[in-house]
Design an enzyme around this catalytic site. Sequence first.
Site, PDB file in Angstrom:
ATOM      1  N   ASN A  10      36.165  61.006  34.096  1.00  0.00           N
ATOM      2  CA  ASN A  10      35.391  61.239  32.873  1.00  0.00           C
ATOM      3  C   ASN A  10      33.965  61.657  33.178  1.00  0.00           C
ATOM      4  O   ASN A  10      33.427  61.342  34.243  1.00  0.00           O
ATOM      5  CB  ASN A  10      35.307  59.957  32.029  1.00  0.00           C
ATOM      6  CG  ASN A  10      36.621  59.552  31.411  1.00  0.00           C
ATOM      7  OD1 ASN A  10      37.483  60.385  31.169  1.00  0.00           O
ATOM      8  ND2 ASN A  10      36.778  58.263  31.169  1.00  0.00           N
ATOM      9  N   GLY A  40      39.145  55.494  37.052  1.00  0.00           N
ATOM     10  CA  GLY A  40      39.802  55.941  38.268  1.00  0.00           C
ATOM     11  C   GLY A  40      38.835  56.552  39.264  1.00  0.00           C
ATOM     12  O   GLY A  40      38.807  56.184  40.442  1.00  0.00           O
ATOM     13  N   ALA A  41      38.033  57.502  38.784  1.00  0.00           N
ATOM     14  CA  ALA A  41      37.069  58.159  39.666  1.00  0.00           C
ATOM     15  C   ALA A  41      36.047  57.161  40.209  1.00  0.00           C
ATOM     16  O   ALA A  41      35.666  57.220  41.382  1.00  0.00           O
ATOM     17  CB  ALA A  41      36.364  59.287  38.912  1.00  0.00           C
ATOM     18  N   GLY A 212      33.193  37.388  34.911  1.00  0.00           N
ATOM     19  CA  GLY A 212      31.803  37.737  34.643  1.00  0.00           C
ATOM     20  C   GLY A 212      30.828  36.969  35.516  1.00  0.00           C
ATOM     21  O   GLY A 212      30.962  36.937  36.746  1.00  0.00           O
ATOM     22  N   ASP A 237      22.263  47.707  35.125  1.00  0.00           N
ATOM     23  CA  ASP A 237      23.346  48.344  34.375  1.00  0.00           C
ATOM     24  C   ASP A 237      24.673  47.809  34.907  1.00  0.00           C
ATOM     25  O   ASP A 237      24.982  47.963  36.094  1.00  0.00           O
ATOM     26  CB  ASP A 237      23.266  49.862  34.548  1.00  0.00           C
ATOM     27  CG  ASP A 237      24.336  50.621  33.771  1.00  0.00           C
ATOM     28  OD1 ASP A 237      25.075  49.985  33.000  1.00  0.00           O
ATOM     29  OD2 ASP A 237      24.423  51.851  33.957  1.00  0.00           O
ATOM     30  N   ASP A 243      34.870  48.276  38.304  1.00  0.00           N
ATOM     31  CA  ASP A 243      35.487  49.317  39.120  1.00  0.00           C
ATOM     32  C   ASP A 243      35.117  49.150  40.590  1.00  0.00           C
ATOM     33  O   ASP A 243      35.947  49.362  41.481  1.00  0.00           O
ATOM     34  CB  ASP A 243      35.056  50.698  38.629  1.00  0.00           C
ATOM     35  CG  ASP A 243      35.515  50.972  37.211  1.00  0.00           C
ATOM     36  OD1 ASP A 243      36.562  50.430  36.807  1.00  0.00           O
ATOM     37  OD2 ASP A 243      34.813  51.723  36.494  1.00  0.00           O
ATOM     38  N   ASN A 267      33.292  40.908  45.400  1.00  0.00           N
ATOM     39  CA  ASN A 267      32.365  40.295  44.450  1.00  0.00           C
ATOM     40  C   ASN A 267      30.925  40.663  44.777  1.00  0.00           C
ATOM     41  O   ASN A 267      30.115  40.948  43.887  1.00  0.00           O
ATOM     42  CB  ASN A 267      32.542  38.776  44.482  1.00  0.00           C
ATOM     43  CG  ASN A 267      32.345  38.132  43.130  1.00  0.00           C
ATOM     44  OD1 ASN A 267      32.537  38.759  42.102  1.00  0.00           O
ATOM     45  ND2 ASN A 267      31.975  36.873  43.141  1.00  0.00           N
TER      46      ASN A 267
END
Length: 297
Positions: A10, A40-41, A212, A237, A243, A267
């Site tokens: 994307n 994926g990317a 989280g 961010d 991912d 992690n």
Amino acid sequence: MKTAVVGSINMDMTVTAERIPLKGETLKGDELHYIPGGKGANQAVAMAKLGAEVEMFGCVGDDEAGQKLVKNLQEAGVSTGHIRIVKGVPTGIALITVGENDNTIIVVAGANNCVDKEYVDSIKEELFQCDIVLLQHEIPQETVEYVVDICTERGIKVVLNPAPARPVKQEILEKVTYLTPNEHEAAILFGNDCSTEELLKKYPEKLVITQGSKGVAACRKTGEILLVPARKADVVDTTGAGDTLNGAFTVEVAKGRDIESALKLANTAASLSTEKFGAQGGMPTLEEVIKEMKAYK
């Protein structure tokens, strides 16, 4: 060791603001960025930055965004020779709002919907050369199921990151080698009848649940619950942190690392990725992760 990612590619349209707007509310944004993304990317780039030999399988449109995304993957060290360019279909887009150290994301699939069974058949001989395959949920569900089926038949390990959340057939869950939901996704997959601990014990050294700020949890084959606490980060961010974790975890288990070692490195990598802007921009190298693990210890 050769790794593969079958999934989404994307262009992320990311706006930063003081906070995420409420329903029906209009806020003034700070900046707008166009950033390479797609789960994926992102995962493929995370793996390449950690030194893995990784090939990306997926589709982009025959537009400027698609060209930029393929070039970006190549520059990151990801093999792109079997990415299909689909005429007349736009490249996938993710609309992301970043504020208050969190984000919201809306994905428009575009060419990612063309990652179908016919496409997989066209690249499956290359796929079968890989030792491990990582999948997510930004491509059609029947494609995910098909890749799981043909890879497990060949004895190829499969990691399924079931995000975004949607139900998955029980037989597919049983076939995958590793399953990596967050707590919300685990509830979609398994319901709310079992506690996290009960679920983990049901799938020892297979089910990995990210939690989280609490860290990530799994269960050893002995029945002992393994909780790897989150590293404290100066968060800029969080986009792409999951991912990064999935990419790093896949690389480590492909190397034959035990689940605790793999999760500790993954992690740490995920935590480091939150300290810079953009999903891929903050992904660390293996050297950076090891250095941080030594310092953190």
